[in-house]
Design an enzyme around this catalytic site. Structure first.
Site, PDB file in Angstrom:
ATOM      1  N   HIS A 100       0.835  -1.190   0.000  1.00 43.00           N
ATOM      2  CA  HIS A 100       0.000   0.000   0.000  1.00 43.00           C
ATOM      3  C   HIS A 100       0.874   1.246   0.000  1.00 43.00           C
ATOM      4  O   HIS A 100       1.991   1.238   0.526  1.00 43.00           O
ATOM      5  CB  HIS A 100      -0.958   0.026   1.194  1.00 43.00           C
ATOM      6  CG  HIS A 100      -0.299  -0.253   2.513  1.00 43.00           C
ATOM      7  ND1 HIS A 100       0.044  -1.527   2.915  1.00 43.00           N
ATOM      8  CD2 HIS A 100       0.083   0.574   3.521  1.00 43.00           C
ATOM      9  CE1 HIS A 100       0.603  -1.466   4.116  1.00 43.00           C
ATOM     10  NE2 HIS A 100       0.652  -0.196   4.505  1.00 43.00           N
ATOM     11  N   HIS A 102       0.817   5.081   1.400  1.00 43.94           N
ATOM     12  CA  HIS A 102       0.145   6.055   2.262  1.00 43.94           C
ATOM     13  C   HIS A 102       0.201   7.409   1.571  1.00 43.94           C
ATOM     14  O   HIS A 102       1.285   7.885   1.204  1.00 43.94           O
ATOM     15  CB  HIS A 102       0.903   6.218   3.591  1.00 43.94           C
ATOM     16  CG  HIS A 102       0.895   5.031   4.482  1.00 43.94           C
ATOM     17  ND1 HIS A 102       0.096   4.944   5.598  1.00 43.94           N
ATOM     18  CD2 HIS A 102       1.610   3.875   4.448  1.00 43.94           C
ATOM     19  CE1 HIS A 102       0.327   3.787   6.209  1.00 43.94           C
ATOM     20  NE2 HIS A 102       1.246   3.133   5.525  1.00 43.94           N
TER      21      HIS A 102
HETATM   22  P1  DGP Z   1       1.612   0.053   7.477  1.00 44.55           P
HETATM   23  O1  DGP Z   1       2.099   0.303   8.871  1.00 44.55           O
HETATM   24  O2  DGP Z   1       2.408   0.806   6.417  1.00 44.55           O
HETATM   25  O3  DGP Z   1       1.485  -1.413   7.155  1.00 44.55           O
HETATM   26  O4  DGP Z   1       0.185   0.706   7.423  1.00 44.55           O
HETATM   27  C1  DGP Z   1      -1.007   0.027   7.669  1.00 44.55           C
HETATM   28  C2  DGP Z   1      -2.064   1.051   7.881  1.00 44.55           C
HETATM   29  O5  DGP Z   1      -3.311   0.411   7.748  1.00 44.55           O
HETATM   30  C3  DGP Z   1      -2.055   1.719   9.234  1.00 44.55           C
HETATM   31  O6  DGP Z   1      -1.777   3.110   9.083  1.00 44.55           O
HETATM   32  C4  DGP Z   1      -3.443   1.505   9.807  1.00 44.55           C
HETATM   33  C5  DGP Z   1      -4.229   1.023   8.614  1.00 44.55           C
HETATM   34  N1  DGP Z   1      -5.228   0.031   8.898  1.00 44.55           N
HETATM   35  C6  DGP Z   1      -5.031  -1.152   9.551  1.00 44.55           C
HETATM   36  N2  DGP Z   1      -6.173  -1.856   9.600  1.00 44.55           N
HETATM   37  C7  DGP Z   1      -7.109  -1.102   8.948  1.00 44.55           C
HETATM   38  C8  DGP Z   1      -8.496  -1.306   8.679  1.00 44.55           C
HETATM   39  O7  DGP Z   1      -9.101  -2.310   9.007  1.00 44.55           O
HETATM   40  N3  DGP Z   1      -9.126  -0.293   7.997  1.00 44.55           N
HETATM   41  C9  DGP Z   1      -8.466   0.843   7.579  1.00 44.55           C
HETATM   42  N4  DGP Z   1      -9.196   1.751   6.928  1.00 44.55           N
HETATM   43  N5  DGP Z   1      -7.167   1.049   7.836  1.00 44.55           N
HETATM   44  C10 DGP Z   1      -6.502   0.088   8.511  1.00 44.55           C
END
Ligand code: DGP
Length: 114
Positions: A100, A102
């Site tokens: 992903h 950000h």
């Molecule tokens: P990373 O640390 O780069 O793997 O970022 C993962 C991100 O995903 C973190 O900023 C929080 C987000 N995240 C985790 N679970 C969920 C979810 O169930 N829904 C959404 N919208 N975001 C999530």
């Protein structure tokens, strides 16, 4: 390849605020926003990390970044600026193993990151 929470978001099996979608990419608001705008852009094809991308994924990776810029222009903050970040594995702080990007925007962001 293991499924993740992001796969469930793509398939609408769990709720998320999806703000962008095309044939290859989905963008949805981060659950734990670090800036006024914090959107995650993911390929519908679930690569676990950037390390797993192959030469054949070059077009998809390009589409992922183009989606970020497209959304920034659409939302009107492209000129003011933003940050696009890919966290990879432990030292990168990756917690969800579906590649992903950000997108952070809406405030001046510090550099270097901690
Ligand atoms: P990373 O640390 O780069 O793997 O970022 C993962 C991100 O995903 C973190 O900023 C929080 C987000 N995240 C985790 N679970 C969920 C979810 O169930 N829904 C959404 N919208 N975001 C999530």
């Amino acid at each position: 390849m293991g499924d993740t929470i992001f796969g469930k978001i793509i398939r609408r099996e769990i709720p998320a605020e999806i703000v962008y979608e095309n044939d290859d990419v989905v963008g949805f608001r981060d659950l734990n926003p670090q800036a006024p705008v914090h959107v995650l852009f993911i390929p519908k094809k679930p690569l676990p990390t950037l390390n797993d991308a192959q030469p054949g994924d070059a077009e998809l990776l390009g589409k992922l970044l183009l989606a970020v810029a497209d959304y920034a222009k659409q939302e009107g903050f492209a000129e003011q600026g933003y940050r696009a970040v890919v966290n990879c594995n432990e030292h990168g702080g990756q917690t969800v193993f579906h590649l992903h990007v950000h997108l952070l925007a809406g405030r001046r962001l510090g550099w270097p990151p901690g």
